[in-house]
Write a protein that holds these residues in place. Structure first.
Motif, PDB file in Angstrom:
ATOM      1  N   LEU A  46       0.814  -1.218   0.000  1.00  0.00           N
ATOM      2  CA  LEU A  46       0.000   0.000   0.000  1.00  0.00           C
ATOM      3  C   LEU A  46       0.850   1.272   0.000  1.00  0.00           C
ATOM      4  N   THR A  47       2.001   1.261   0.688  1.00  0.00           N
ATOM      5  CA  THR A  47       2.838   2.475   0.674  1.00  0.00           C
ATOM      6  C   THR A  47       3.262   2.791  -0.754  1.00  0.00           C
ATOM      7  N   GLU A  68       8.521  -4.776  -7.578  1.00  0.00           N
ATOM      8  CA  GLU A  68       8.021  -5.649  -6.511  1.00  0.00           C
ATOM      9  C   GLU A  68       8.683  -7.018  -6.600  1.00  0.00           C
ATOM     10  N   LYS A  69       9.228  -7.443  -5.475  1.00  0.00           N
ATOM     11  CA  LYS A  69       9.995  -8.704  -5.435  1.00  0.00           C
ATOM     12  C   LYS A  69       9.126  -9.922  -5.746  1.00  0.00           C
ATOM     13  N   SER A  77       0.340  -5.717   3.367  1.00  0.00           N
ATOM     14  CA  SER A  77      -0.842  -5.085   2.753  1.00  0.00           C
ATOM     15  C   SER A  77      -1.859  -6.100   2.251  1.00  0.00           C
ATOM     16  N   GLY A  81      -5.272  -7.318   9.146  1.00  0.00           N
ATOM     17  CA  GLY A  81      -6.566  -7.560   9.785  1.00  0.00           C
ATOM     18  C   GLY A  81      -7.718  -6.785   9.182  1.00  0.00           C
ATOM     19  N   TRP A  83      -8.256  -3.536   9.311  1.00  0.00           N
ATOM     20  CA  TRP A  83      -8.690  -2.379  10.117  1.00  0.00           C
ATOM     21  C   TRP A  83      -8.197  -1.108   9.438  1.00  0.00           C
ATOM     22  N   VAL A 219      14.787  -5.847  -5.812  1.00  0.00           N
ATOM     23  CA  VAL A 219      15.808  -4.810  -5.692  1.00  0.00           C
ATOM     24  C   VAL A 219      16.821  -5.314  -4.664  1.00  0.00           C
ATOM     25  N   GLY A 383       2.128  -1.811  12.922  1.00  0.00           N
ATOM     26  CA  GLY A 383       0.829  -2.497  12.920  1.00  0.00           C
ATOM     27  C   GLY A 383      -0.352  -1.584  12.690  1.00  0.00           C
ATOM     28  N   GLY A 385      -0.694   0.328   9.682  1.00  0.00           N
ATOM     29  CA  GLY A 385      -0.304   0.844   8.371  1.00  0.00           C
ATOM     30  C   GLY A 385      -1.406   0.973   7.346  1.00  0.00           C
ATOM     31  N   VAL A 386      -2.554   0.361   7.581  1.00  0.00           N
ATOM     32  CA  VAL A 386      -3.544   0.316   6.495  1.00  0.00           C
ATOM     33  C   VAL A 386      -4.003   1.726   6.115  1.00  0.00           C
TER      34      VAL A 386
HETATM   35  C1  LIG Z   1      -0.990 -10.073  10.096  1.00  0.00           C
HETATM   36  C2  LIG Z   1      -0.987  -8.574  10.043  1.00  0.00           C
HETATM   37  C3  LIG Z   1      -2.126  -7.878  10.451  1.00  0.00           C
HETATM   38  C4  LIG Z   1      -2.152  -6.485  10.373  1.00  0.00           C
HETATM   39  N1  LIG Z   1      -3.322  -5.836  10.637  1.00  0.00           N
HETATM   40  C5  LIG Z   1      -3.402  -4.491  10.453  1.00  0.00           C
HETATM   41  C6  LIG Z   1      -4.648  -3.823  10.562  1.00  0.00           C
HETATM   42  O1  LIG Z   1      -5.693  -4.447  10.734  1.00  0.00           O
HETATM   43  N2  LIG Z   1      -4.658  -2.471  10.422  1.00  0.00           N
HETATM   44  C7  LIG Z   1      -3.521  -1.752  10.179  1.00  0.00           C
HETATM   45  O2  LIG Z   1      -3.580  -0.522  10.104  1.00  0.00           O
HETATM   46  N3  LIG Z   1      -2.331  -2.376   9.979  1.00  0.00           N
HETATM   47  C8  LIG Z   1      -2.257  -3.718  10.085  1.00  0.00           C
HETATM   48  N4  LIG Z   1      -1.078  -4.364   9.840  1.00  0.00           N
HETATM   49  C9  LIG Z   1       0.067  -3.581   9.343  1.00  0.00           C
HETATM   50  C10 LIG Z   1      -0.144  -3.155   7.887  1.00  0.00           C
HETATM   51  O3  LIG Z   1      -0.658  -4.209   7.137  1.00  0.00           O
HETATM   52  C11 LIG Z   1       1.179  -2.671   7.307  1.00  0.00           C
HETATM   53  O4  LIG Z   1       1.679  -1.641   8.130  1.00  0.00           O
HETATM   54  C12 LIG Z   1       1.049  -2.121   5.891  1.00  0.00           C
HETATM   55  O5  LIG Z   1       0.345  -2.994   5.060  1.00  0.00           O
HETATM   56  C13 LIG Z   1       2.433  -1.843   5.323  1.00  0.00           C
HETATM   57  O6  LIG Z   1       2.321  -1.598   3.949  1.00  0.00           O
HETATM   58  P1  LIG Z   1       3.645  -1.420   3.090  1.00  0.00           P
HETATM   59  O7  LIG Z   1       3.240  -1.208   1.705  1.00  0.00           O
HETATM   60  O8  LIG Z   1       4.503  -0.367   3.723  1.00  0.00           O
HETATM   61  O9  LIG Z   1       4.438  -2.786   3.289  1.00  0.00           O
HETATM   62  P2  LIG Z   1       4.098  -4.238   2.681  1.00  0.00           P
HETATM   63  O10 LIG Z   1       2.656  -4.402   2.449  1.00  0.00           O
HETATM   64  O11 LIG Z   1       4.773  -5.221   3.560  1.00  0.00           O
HETATM   65  O12 LIG Z   1       4.760  -4.204   1.259  1.00  0.00           O
HETATM   66  C14 LIG Z   1       6.149  -4.259   1.079  1.00  0.00           C
HETATM   67  C15 LIG Z   1       6.381  -4.902  -0.279  1.00  0.00           C
HETATM   68  O13 LIG Z   1       7.764  -4.789  -0.591  1.00  0.00           O
HETATM   69  C16 LIG Z   1       8.134  -5.967  -1.280  1.00  0.00           C
HETATM   70  N5  LIG Z   1       9.585  -6.087  -1.152  1.00  0.00           N
HETATM   71  C17 LIG Z   1      10.292  -6.388  -0.043  1.00  0.00           C
HETATM   72  N6  LIG Z   1      11.602  -6.394  -0.299  1.00  0.00           N
HETATM   73  C18 LIG Z   1      11.734  -6.063  -1.610  1.00  0.00           C
HETATM   74  C19 LIG Z   1      12.854  -5.913  -2.467  1.00  0.00           C
HETATM   75  N7  LIG Z   1      14.101  -6.088  -2.028  1.00  0.00           N
HETATM   76  N8  LIG Z   1      12.627  -5.567  -3.763  1.00  0.00           N
HETATM   77  C20 LIG Z   1      11.379  -5.369  -4.227  1.00  0.00           C
HETATM   78  N9  LIG Z   1      10.280  -5.522  -3.444  1.00  0.00           N
HETATM   79  C21 LIG Z   1      10.459  -5.845  -2.154  1.00  0.00           C
HETATM   80  C22 LIG Z   1       7.376  -7.061  -0.561  1.00  0.00           C
HETATM   81  O14 LIG Z   1       7.269  -8.236  -1.333  1.00  0.00           O
HETATM   82  C23 LIG Z   1       6.047  -6.381  -0.304  1.00  0.00           C
HETATM   83  O15 LIG Z   1       5.105  -6.631  -1.317  1.00  0.00           O
HETATM   84  C24 LIG Z   1      -1.000  -5.756   9.914  1.00  0.00           C
HETATM   85  C25 LIG Z   1       0.147  -6.456   9.534  1.00  0.00           C
HETATM   86  C26 LIG Z   1       0.163  -7.850   9.595  1.00  0.00           C
HETATM   87  C27 LIG Z   1       1.389  -8.580   9.165  1.00  0.00           C
END
Ligand SMILES: Cc1cc2nc3c(=O)[nH]c(=O)nc-3n(C[C@H](O)[C@H](O)[C@H](O)COP(=O)(O)OP(=O)(O)OC[C@H]3O[C@@H](n4cnc5c(N)ncnc54)[C@H](O)[C@@H]3O)c2cc1C
Length: 464
Positions: A46-47, A68-69, A77, A81, A83, A219, A383, A385-386
C-alpha cells in the motif's frame, strides 16, 4: 459446524485474503536490464501503490515504476486484519517533543481524514474492498484491562480527542457479545475492509494510470538515484523505499526496522444462529486490551478473522515463507477465539497465515525524503499501516514534487530514531518483552486486580 482441532485447512499461501481472490502467484512481467524513470518505487504494497497513485494523478507526465519482489499485496498489505483505523502509528509525546502539541493534533486529524480518503478513493475508482465504516471497538475483559481502557480514554481526551465513547457491559452487548467483557471504548474512525481487494484493486488502478508495475523483480540494493536489480538497474530521480517489514533484508538497513510477526486465522462462514448469538451487526473492528492483544473483524462472507502476535520475531530479522505460521501460534489464536467468542469455539478454521510489520526502535512511523541523494522512504507503522500508508503516499507525493504543504509539516515527516540493537540482543529483547506481556496477561486473568508490574517494566524496556 465441523470442529477440527487439527486444522486449519490452509496455512500460508500468503493469506486467506489473497487466496480468496486466487492471487497467490505473480501475474505481471518482471524487469531486467537498464531502465530509466522519474520515480522508482521499491515495494508493491500500500505504501508503494498509494505513492504511485497520488504522483500519477498529480503529474501524469511522470514516468513511475513499481518494483516488486514477489507480487503486489504479497506483504502485510495483502495479509492484514483489515482495520482501516485512525490510530496513530507512533507516540504523541515523542512527536510532540520535536514538533510541539499542535503538530500532533494535526497528525491525529490527518489520520481521521485518511480513513475517509481511502473510502472516497475506493468508491471513485471502483475498488470494491468490502468497506464498512462501523468504527472501532476496544473491549476490556478483566479489571486490569478496564483500568487501562479508562486510562486510554482519558489519554485520548487529553489530546483533544472527544470522539471516543465509553460503553458499559450492557451497552456493549447491544452491539456484540464478547465473553467476560466489562467495558469497551468505541470510536467512529475505523472501517472494516478486505485487505487483498484493496491492494490488488489499487494496483490495477495505478497500472491503468500508466504506472509500470514489475513483479518478481527484486531490488538487491538501493543507492543514490538508483535501484539495483538482481539482473539490471533502474536509474531514477527519486527512489522510494516502501518495503516496511522487509526493509532489514536490504544492505545497510538490517537494524532499521524490526520485522515483527503478526498472525491470523479465519473461521469457516458461521451460521445465522451463531451470528444471532454474537450480534456484531455493525461490523465494527474489535480488539481487546490484553498486553498481547487480539484484533478481529467480521468478514463480508460471515467469518471471524482474528489475529494476534504469535511468535513475535525470528532471529536475524528473518521473515516467514509465503505466510506460513507455526502450529503453536495457530493454537493460541484458536484459544483466543474460543475465549472471546465461545459461540464460535466449534467453528472450523479455514486458513492461518502470518506476516511482518515494521517496528522502529521508538515505535514511531516516519516519512523521509533526501533531496541530495534522491532517496525517500515511509514505514515503521507498528501495525497501524492500512490507513497510514495512504497518508504516507500523499505526503511522499508532496515531498517528491517539492511542495511545502500541511502534510509535509506533520511531525512524522523527517522523524529520526536510533537503530535496533545487534543480535543476539535484538532477539533476546523481543522474546523477553513478549514473554513478559504474556505473563502479565496470565497474572491479570487469574489474579484479577490492576495492571501487572511485569507489563509496566516491559513497556519501559522495549521503548513502547
Ligand atoms: C498479520 C498482520 C495484520 C495487520 N493488521 C493491520 C490492521 O488491521 N490495520 C492496520 O492498520 N495495519 C495492520 N497491519 C500492518 C499493515 O498491514 C502494514 O503496516 C502495511 O500494510 C504496510 O504496507 P507497506 O506497503 O509499507 O508494506 P508491505 O505491504 O509489507 O509491502 C512491502 C512490499 O515490498 C516488497 N519487497 C520487499 N523487499 C523487496 C525488495 N528487495 N525488492 C522489491 N520488493 C520488495 C514485498 O514483497 C512487499 O510486497 C498488519 C500487519 C500484519 C502482518
Amino acid at each position: 459446524m465441523n470442529p477440527d482441532a487439527s486444522g486449519p485447512r490452509v496455512n500460508g499461501r500468503v493469506s486467506f485474503w489473497m487466496d480468496s481472490l486466487g492471487r497467490t502467484t505473480p501475474t505481471r512481467r518482471s524487469l531486467t536490464g537498464e531502465h530509466r524513470v522519474d520515480v522508482a518505487i521499491v515495494g508493491g504494497g500500500l505504501t508503494g501503490l498509494w505513492t504511485a497513485y497520488y504522483l500519477a494523478k498529480a503529474d501524469p507526465s511522470l514516468r513511475i515504476a513499481v518494483l516488486e519482489k514477489e507480487m503486489c499485496g504479497y506483504g502485510a498489505s495483502g495479509r492484514n486484519g483489515g482495520w482501516l483505523t485512525a490510530a496513530m502509528a507512533g507516540s504523541p509525546e515523542r512527536y510532540a517533543r520535536s514538533r510541539g502539541r499542535d503538530a500532533v493534533v494535526a497528525l491525529a486529524d490527518a489520520m481521521k481524514a485518511s480513513v475517509d480518503e481511502v473510502i472516497a478513493v475506493a468508491q471513485a475508482e471502483g475498488i470494491d474492498a468490502d468497506l464498512v465504516k462501523g468504527g472501532e471497538l476496544t473491549v476490556a475483559c478483566s479489571p486490569a484491562q478496564d483500568e487501562r481502557l479508562r486510562a486510554e480514554h482519558a489519554y485520548a481526551q487529553s489530546w483533544g480527542d472527544h470522539d471516543h465513547q465509553l460503553l458499559d457491559a450492557t451497552q456493549l452487548s447491544e452491539r456484540i457479545r464478547v465473553a467476560d467483557a466489562v467495558s469497551a471504548l468505541w470510536t467512529p474512525h475505523c472501517a472494516r475492509l478486505h485487505p487483498a481487494k484493496l491492494v490488488t484493486g489499487l494496483a490495477d488502478v495505478v497500472e491503468a494510470l500508466g504506472v509500470e508495475i514489475y513483479e518478481e523483480t527484486e531490488v538487491v540494493a538501493i543507492e543514490p538515484r538508483r535501484a539495483v536489480l538482481r539482473d539490471g538497474r533502474v536509474d531514477a530521480t527519486w527512489v522510494v523505499r516502501a518495503t516496511e517489514g522487509f526493509t532489514p533484508r536490504l544492505p545497510g538497513l538490517r537494524r532499521t526496522w524490526l520485522p515483527m510477526n503478526s498472525a491470523m486465522v479465519v473461521t469457516e462462514p458461521l451460521s445465522d444462529a451463531v451470528w444471532d448469538a454474537i450480534g456484531w451487526d455493525g461490523y465494527e473492528t474489535v480488539g481487546d486490551m490484553a498486553h498481547a492483544y487480539m484484533y478481529a473483524q467480521r468478514t463480508a462472507d460471515g467469518r471471524i478473522a482474528i489475529g494476534g502476535r504469535g511468535v513475535p520475531y525470528r532471529y536475524g530479522s528473518r521473515t516467514d515463507h509465503d505466510g506460513a505460521t507455526q502450529q503453536a501460534t495457530i493454537d493460541s489464536l484458536r484459544a483466543i477465539l474460543a475465549q472471546r467468542f465461545p459461540q464460535a469455539a466449534g467453528a472450523r478454521l479455514d486458513h492461518a497465515w502470518a506476516g511482518v510489520l515494521g517496528v522502529p526502535r521508538d515505535w514511531c512511523a516516519t516519512v523521509t525524503l533526501d533531496r541530495t541523494t534522491g532517496l525517500a522512504a515511509a514505514g515503521g507503522y507498528t501495525g497501524h499501516g492500512v490507513t497510514t500508508t495512504n497518508l504516507a503516499g500523499r505526503t511522499l507525493r508532496d515531498l517528491v514534487l517539492g511542495e511545502t504543504t500541511a502534510l509535509t509539516a506533520l511531525p512524522w515527516v523527517g522523524h529520526r530514531t536510533r537503530k535496533w540493537e545487534p543480535e543476539p540482543l535484538r532477539w533476546l529483547g523481543v522474546q523477553a518483552m513478549y514473554a513478559a506481556y504474556r505473563a502479565a496477561d496470565r497474572r491479570e486473568d487469574t489474579r484479577g486486580g490492576r495492571t501487572s508490574w511485569i507489563a509496566r517494566v516491559a513497556d519501559v524496556v522495549s521503548g513502547r
